[in-house]
Write a protein that holds these residues in place. Structure first.
Motif, mmCIF file in Angstrom:
data_model
loop_
_atom_site.group_PDB
_atom_site.id
_atom_site.type_symbol
_atom_site.label_atom_id
_atom_site.label_comp_id
_atom_site.label_asym_id
_atom_site.label_seq_id
_atom_site.Cartn_x
_atom_site.Cartn_y
_atom_site.Cartn_z
ATOM 1 N N GLN A 1 27.901 -73.911 4.530
ATOM 2 C CA GLN A 1 28.830 -72.815 4.810
ATOM 3 C C GLN A 1 30.038 -72.882 3.883
ATOM 4 O O GLN A 1 30.435 -71.864 3.302
ATOM 5 N N HIS B 1 36.072 -63.280 6.595
ATOM 6 C CA HIS B 1 34.979 -62.328 6.365
ATOM 7 C C HIS B 1 33.807 -63.030 5.670
ATOM 8 O O HIS B 1 32.648 -62.787 6.012
ATOM 9 N N ASP C 1 31.940 -64.820 8.255
ATOM 10 C CA ASP C 1 31.118 -63.894 9.047
ATOM 11 C C ASP C 1 29.827 -63.538 8.318
ATOM 12 O O ASP C 1 28.756 -63.460 8.923
ATOM 13 N N VAL C 2 29.934 -63.311 7.017
ATOM 14 C CA VAL C 2 28.743 -62.997 6.217
ATOM 15 C C VAL C 2 27.791 -64.184 6.235
ATOM 16 O O VAL C 2 26.575 -64.016 6.417
ATOM 17 N N VAL D 1 27.462 -66.494 8.543
ATOM 18 C CA VAL D 1 26.853 -66.624 9.872
ATOM 19 C C VAL D 1 25.705 -65.629 10.020
ATOM 20 O O VAL D 1 24.626 -65.972 10.498
ATOM 21 N N LYS D 2 25.915 -64.386 9.592
ATOM 22 C CA LYS D 2 24.857 -63.373 9.693
ATOM 23 C C LYS D 2 23.648 -63.761 8.832
ATOM 24 O O LYS D 2 22.494 -63.664 9.275
ATOM 25 N N LEU D 3 23.903 -64.201 7.607
ATOM 26 C CA LEU D 3 22.804 -64.626 6.737
ATOM 27 C C LEU D 3 22.071 -65.828 7.327
ATOM 28 O O LEU D 3 20.838 -65.877 7.324
ATOM 29 N N GLU E 1 21.839 -66.749 10.466
ATOM 30 C CA GLU E 1 21.047 -66.321 11.621
ATOM 31 C C GLU E 1 19.770 -65.614 11.183
ATOM 32 O O GLU E 1 18.705 -65.817 11.768
ATOM 33 N N THR E 2 19.865 -64.797 10.159
ATOM 34 C CA THR E 2 18.701 -64.064 9.664
ATOM 35 C C THR E 2 17.668 -65.020 9.061
ATOM 36 O O THR E 2 16.481 -64.949 9.370
ATOM 37 N N TYR E 3 18.134 -65.922 8.202
ATOM 38 C CA TYR E 3 17.209 -66.843 7.542
ATOM 39 C C TYR E 3 16.654 -67.891 8.490
ATOM 40 O O TYR E 3 15.600 -68.469 8.242
ATOM 41 N N SER F 1 15.757 -67.256 11.609
ATOM 42 C CA SER F 1 14.972 -66.625 12.669
ATOM 43 C C SER F 1 13.523 -67.125 12.625
ATOM 44 O O SER F 1 12.976 -67.416 11.565
#
Length: 71
Positions: A8, A27, A30-31, A33-35, A37-39, A41
């Protein structure tokens, strides 16, 4: 083993450097964290966080030879 905190910090630092600090640290986080979470999954089978880390480790091994490593 993947150290999420290290990954991170590296991501946030790179994103701020590439955007010349036009995106604040919160920000960028935040980006990340979203990436992440997506990777991370369960339905992902190849381009997982582990694969991304492997790519970055390979990049690290040749980084010093690159004329413009951030491009």
């Amino acid at each position: 083993m993947l150290d999420i905190g290290v990954f991170q910090r590296r991501f946030v630092s790179l994103l701020q450097r590439l955007t010349k600090n036009r995106i604040d640290e919160d920000h960028c986080t935040d980006v990340f964290v979203k990436l992440f979470e997506t990777y991370a999954s369960p339905e992902r089978s190849y381009h997982t966080m582990s694969h991304i880390v492997d790519c970055l480790e390979l990049f690290d091994s040749v980084y010093r030879n690159a004329e413009q490593p951030d491009e």
